[in-house]
Design a protein around this motif. Structure first.
Motif, PDB file in Angstrom:
ATOM      1  N   LEU A  25      28.454  40.886  36.823  1.00  0.00           N
ATOM      2  CA  LEU A  25      29.724  41.269  36.199  1.00  0.00           C
ATOM      3  C   LEU A  25      30.068  42.726  36.477  1.00  0.00           C
ATOM      4  O   LEU A  25      31.228  43.072  36.708  1.00  0.00           O
ATOM      5  CB  LEU A  25      29.668  41.010  34.690  1.00  0.00           C
ATOM      6  N   LEU A  26      29.054  43.580  36.469  1.00  0.00           N
ATOM      7  CA  LEU A  26      29.297  45.002  36.740  1.00  0.00           C
ATOM      8  C   LEU A  26      29.687  45.245  38.200  1.00  0.00           C
ATOM      9  O   LEU A  26      30.453  46.158  38.500  1.00  0.00           O
ATOM     10  CB  LEU A  26      28.057  45.826  36.382  1.00  0.00           C
ATOM     11  N   LEU A  27      29.173  44.423  39.104  1.00  0.00           N
ATOM     12  CA  LEU A  27      29.498  44.567  40.524  1.00  0.00           C
ATOM     13  C   LEU A  27      30.825  43.932  40.903  1.00  0.00           C
ATOM     14  O   LEU A  27      31.387  44.236  41.962  1.00  0.00           O
ATOM     15  CB  LEU A  27      28.386  43.950  41.379  1.00  0.00           C
ATOM     16  N   LEU A  28      31.335  43.046  40.070  1.00  0.00           N
ATOM     17  CA  LEU A  28      32.542  42.289  40.398  1.00  0.00           C
ATOM     18  C   LEU A  28      33.726  43.159  40.813  1.00  0.00           C
ATOM     19  O   LEU A  28      34.353  42.889  41.845  1.00  0.00           O
ATOM     20  CB  LEU A  28      32.919  41.373  39.223  1.00  0.00           C
ATOM     21  N   ARG A  33      37.283  44.878  45.226  1.00  0.00           N
ATOM     22  CA  ARG A  33      37.862  46.008  45.964  1.00  0.00           C
ATOM     23  C   ARG A  33      37.433  45.986  47.442  1.00  0.00           C
ATOM     24  O   ARG A  33      38.248  46.178  48.341  1.00  0.00           O
ATOM     25  CB  ARG A  33      37.464  47.326  45.303  1.00  0.00           C
ATOM     26  N   ALA A  34      36.156  45.735  47.689  1.00  0.00           N
ATOM     27  CA  ALA A  34      35.654  45.679  49.067  1.00  0.00           C
ATOM     28  C   ALA A  34      36.311  44.532  49.836  1.00  0.00           C
ATOM     29  O   ALA A  34      36.643  44.679  51.009  1.00  0.00           O
ATOM     30  CB  ALA A  34      34.139  45.525  49.069  1.00  0.00           C
ATOM     31  N   THR A  40      38.477  40.420  53.619  1.00  0.00           N
ATOM     32  CA  THR A  40      37.565  39.276  53.573  1.00  0.00           C
ATOM     33  C   THR A  40      37.198  38.975  52.132  1.00  0.00           C
ATOM     34  O   THR A  40      37.484  39.755  51.228  1.00  0.00           O
ATOM     35  CB  THR A  40      36.256  39.565  54.341  1.00  0.00           C
ATOM     36  N   MET A  41      36.547  37.856  51.936  1.00  0.00           N
ATOM     37  CA  MET A  41      36.065  37.505  50.613  1.00  0.00           C
ATOM     38  C   MET A  41      34.640  38.045  50.448  1.00  0.00           C
ATOM     39  O   MET A  41      33.781  37.778  51.285  1.00  0.00           O
ATOM     40  CB  MET A  41      36.084  35.990  50.436  1.00  0.00           C
ATOM     41  N   SER A  42      34.409  38.832  49.410  1.00  0.00           N
ATOM     42  CA  SER A  42      33.072  39.369  49.164  1.00  0.00           C
ATOM     43  C   SER A  42      32.186  38.318  48.520  1.00  0.00           C
ATOM     44  O   SER A  42      32.672  37.390  47.864  1.00  0.00           O
ATOM     45  CB  SER A  42      33.153  40.581  48.243  1.00  0.00           C
TER      46      SER A  42
END
Length: 70
Positions: A25-28, A33-34, A40-42
């Motif tokens: 959840l914290l990386l979402l 954004r990336a 592309t889809m992360s």
């Protein structure tokens, strides 16, 4: 089994499940954004410790500078 006093959750359960979910959840926001930046889809790939334990890599692969390119 050892129970964490402050959460009342067994240690390995806490590390393997809620901690991984929280990290995801914290990386979402960064993943979204990336993905937009790169067009592309992360992805976030989570492997279990059993997967690491049972995976066998050839010695030749382990000596490579960049084994992720294999």
């Amino acid at each position: 089994f050892h129970i964490q006093c402050n959460t009342d959750v067994q240690n390995s359960l806490q590390v393997n499940h809620p901690a991984t979910a929280l990290l995801s959840l914290l990386l979402l926001p960064n993943l979204v954004r990336a993905g937009k930046t790169n067009g592309t889809m992360s992805r976030l790939v989570v492997t279990s410790s059993d997967t690491h334990y049972w995976t066998k890599l050839d010695e030749e692969v382990l000596r490579e500078d960049d084994i992720l390119q294999k």
